[in-house]
Design a protein around this motif. Sequence first.
Motif, short mmCIF file in Angstrom:
data_model
loop_
_atom_site.label_atom_id
_atom_site.label_comp_id
_atom_site.label_asym_id
_atom_site.label_seq_id
_atom_site.Cartn_x
_atom_site.Cartn_y
_atom_site.Cartn_z
N LEU A 39 0.68 -0.71 -0.09
CA LEU A 39 -0.19 0.27 0.27
C LEU A 39 1.15 0.95 -0.06
N GLY A 40 0.19 1.82 -0.63
CA GLY A 40 0.90 3.32 -0.54
C GLY A 40 2.67 3.09 -1.75
N ASP A 41 2.98 4.31 -1.43
CA ASP A 41 3.94 4.50 -2.24
C ASP A 41 5.41 3.64 -1.65
N SER A 100 6.50 4.40 1.57
CA SER A 100 5.00 4.76 2.94
C SER A 100 5.35 3.47 3.38
N ARG A 155 7.33 -2.33 4.46
CA ARG A 155 6.30 -1.83 3.67
C ARG A 155 4.69 -2.13 4.54
#
Length: 336
Positions: A147-149, A152, A162
Amino acid sequence: MAIEEISFLIPGNFAAEQPQQGLEDTLQLIRHGEELGYDIAWVRQRHLERGISSAATFLAAASQRTRRIGLGSAVIQMGYENPFRLAEDLATVDVLAGGRLQVGLSSGAPPFGELLGSRLFDGDPAGIDFSHNRVLRLRDNLRAEPLGDEDSLIDSPAGRQRPQLHPYAPGLAQRLWYGGGSLRSAEWAGSNGFHLLIGNLTRGEHSDDFFTAQQQQLQRFHTSWQGDTLPRVALGRVIVPLDSADAASRRHYLDYAAGRHARTLAPQGERRTLYARDLVGSSEQILAWLAADPILPQVSSLRLELPYDFSPEAYRQILSDFVQHIAPALGWRPRG
């Protein structure tokens, strides 16, 4: 016919004052089905009834009682579920089961939503998306992508990492089924790569004939298929062989079928629901009826839909008679 896979669908009913005994009986029935050679045991998920209200929880228990048989939910109504939390539960069950989970799903607003009100909803349900998108969100979650970049990160006692859904269950996102009973649902399942569950009831959208309507849906599913794997269809029929049943059980089975026969004669209600007849008789009679079923030659998976509120002994007799006297004549052979 070339039926390669046989399964059964369990109601999971129990007496209101003895839920533990009823759930235990159902767990034992799944283990018995595995011993008989069945390929998959499906359980119904029902809400506000005497039955299995949490398929994931129940199948987690079943995963520890069995070793080979597939374990399926038919079906989980997504209107009651949070797509992320359910994905975590299903992934946990699949890991515990060693990759044996099959997940049947449906979309739409929860049927008892108005009755449950604030017990279920945190706000106005008019603002909640109960469409097929809710099913797609579940599948996206099961893919467990980070999730996210790349920046993150979350801190946990296990260290910085992560964020993603855990545990990841490889292949589970490809073992999702949609409960189809209309042309629209069959087309959606195919175009989105969900396998298709069909049974002994369907909608008569362009025909009063059950088999014609189901045939139209099956064709729509196959012509719409856009999945990454070969499409699968699991066909359900209520099948109750009488061969080894005692006299009292035979009368009970026949009375059960007689009480449901009127609904098979014409479309029912505003949705024009069509019902197939219950196949209650000797193995020879049932094989003759199945030979006349135009849908059966088009599928490789047949599911026995066990009646509600029968005794554990009755369920065992039905499963045993079917696997001994009927399944081999349909081309099925036990695996391994």
